[in-house]
Motif scaffolding. Structure first.
Motif, PDB file in Angstrom:
ATOM      1  N   GLU A 130       0.738  -0.989  -0.090  1.00 36.23           N
ATOM      2  CA  GLU A 130      -0.410   0.224  -0.216  1.00 36.23           C
ATOM      3  C   GLU A 130       0.480   1.378   0.277  1.00 36.23           C
ATOM      4  N   TYR A 145      -8.206   1.354   9.903  1.00 39.57           N
ATOM      5  CA  TYR A 145      -9.846   1.160   9.172  1.00 39.57           C
ATOM      6  C   TYR A 145      -9.784   1.055   8.188  1.00 39.57           C
ATOM      7  N   ARG A 146     -10.345  -0.378   7.148  1.00 44.75           N
ATOM      8  CA  ARG A 146     -10.461  -0.595   6.110  1.00 44.75           C
ATOM      9  C   ARG A 146     -12.167   0.262   5.053  1.00 44.75           C
ATOM     10  N   ILE A 165      -8.657   3.630   4.626  1.00 40.85           N
ATOM     11  CA  ILE A 165      -7.646   2.810   4.379  1.00 40.85           C
ATOM     12  C   ILE A 165      -9.644   3.595   3.347  1.00 40.85           C
ATOM     13  N   GLY A 166      -9.364   4.940   3.006  1.00 42.05           N
ATOM     14  CA  GLY A 166     -10.612   4.859   2.025  1.00 42.05           C
ATOM     15  C   GLY A 166     -10.836   6.726   2.590  1.00 42.05           C
TER      16      GLY A 166
END
Length: 248
Positions: A130, A145-146, A165-166
């Motif tokens: 990533e 947190y995805r 991740i968002g």
């Protein structure tokens, strides 16, 4: 004399708009119970209690009268600013107006959305494949947190950094004792260094934040240089103020 005011006489204009607002949903009318809970919240997230405007929702209270003035005083003692009341019987509405507060009709059944905390986050570090947000550094326990943090949600990391991740939607909130790294658009509120860590930072792929805060020092959307909006950015507390720089 003409009844039409010229431009030199115009002191203001009215505009419609949707402003971010925190709703404080009361399940107790006891000012002392509210005081105790606010004191606990303040110790956990002091940066949140920085003159934040709130709407007092009394829809879950089955009481025709409230000690509204005392409740407002408790809020102000903890650096919250009541601006309006939502719901309640006619005496409550009259009390709100007498205190200089606005009043909103109750939200229809099923339409209200509570400020919810998401499920416990996994302790992690970014995966090797990533792409990182340079020059962000993680410290302590990192929580990952995805997915998108939706409006009305709150994601927090009380002991270290937070990685999302968002995106963080408008009306959502992310908090961390350390730094906050957002691999997407930041449109909500981001509060880093909530326990006073002035070395914390905020990093995001697209800056459109309603509010940025590092160790209790904050800027709102209207205070951010418009040339930085929509760009990757990093935020630090430097020379007694928030410093926002582009990452791209």
């Amino acid at each position: 004399m003409s009844l039409n005011a010229n431009s030199a006489d115009i002191a203001f204009t009215f505009k419609g708009g949707m402003l971010p607002m925190t709703v404080m949903e009361l399940t107790s009318a006891d000012p002392e119970r509210i005081r105790r809970q606010l004191a606990g919240k303040l110790s956990q997230s002091p940066a949140f209690f920085q003159h934040t405007p709130v709407v007092l929702s009394v829809e879950k209270l089955d009481e025709p009268h409230l000690a509204l003035e005392r409740i407002c005083a408790v809020c102000r003692d903890h650096k919250l600013l009541p601006v309006a009341v939502r719901g309640g019987a006619e005496p409550i509405r009259q009390s709100a107006w007498a205190l200089g507060l606005g009043w909103f009709a109750p939200v229809e059944e099923g339409r209200a959305r509570a400020l919810e905390s998401v499920a416990p986050l996994a302790e992690s570090t970014p995966a090797a494949d990533e792409e990182a947000l340079p020059p962000a550094q993680t410290s302590g326990v990192t929580r990952l947190y995805r997915g998108t943090v939706r409006s009305g949600q709150q994601v927090s990391s009380a002991a270290g950094d937070l990685i999302v991740i968002g995106a963080v939607n408008a009306g959502a909130e992310v908090l961390a004792a350390g730094s906050i790294h957002i691999y997407g658009a930041l449109r909500g509120r981001a509060l880093a260094g909530i326990h006073g860590n002035t070395d914390a930072g905020i990093y995001c792929r697209e800056l459109e934040a309603e509010l940025l805060s590092v160790a209790g020092n904050y800027k709102r959307l209207e205070d951010i240089d418009s040339q930085l909006l929509g760009r990757s950015a990093e935020v630090h507390f430097i020379a007694e103020q928030l410093d926002i720089k582009p990452l791209d």
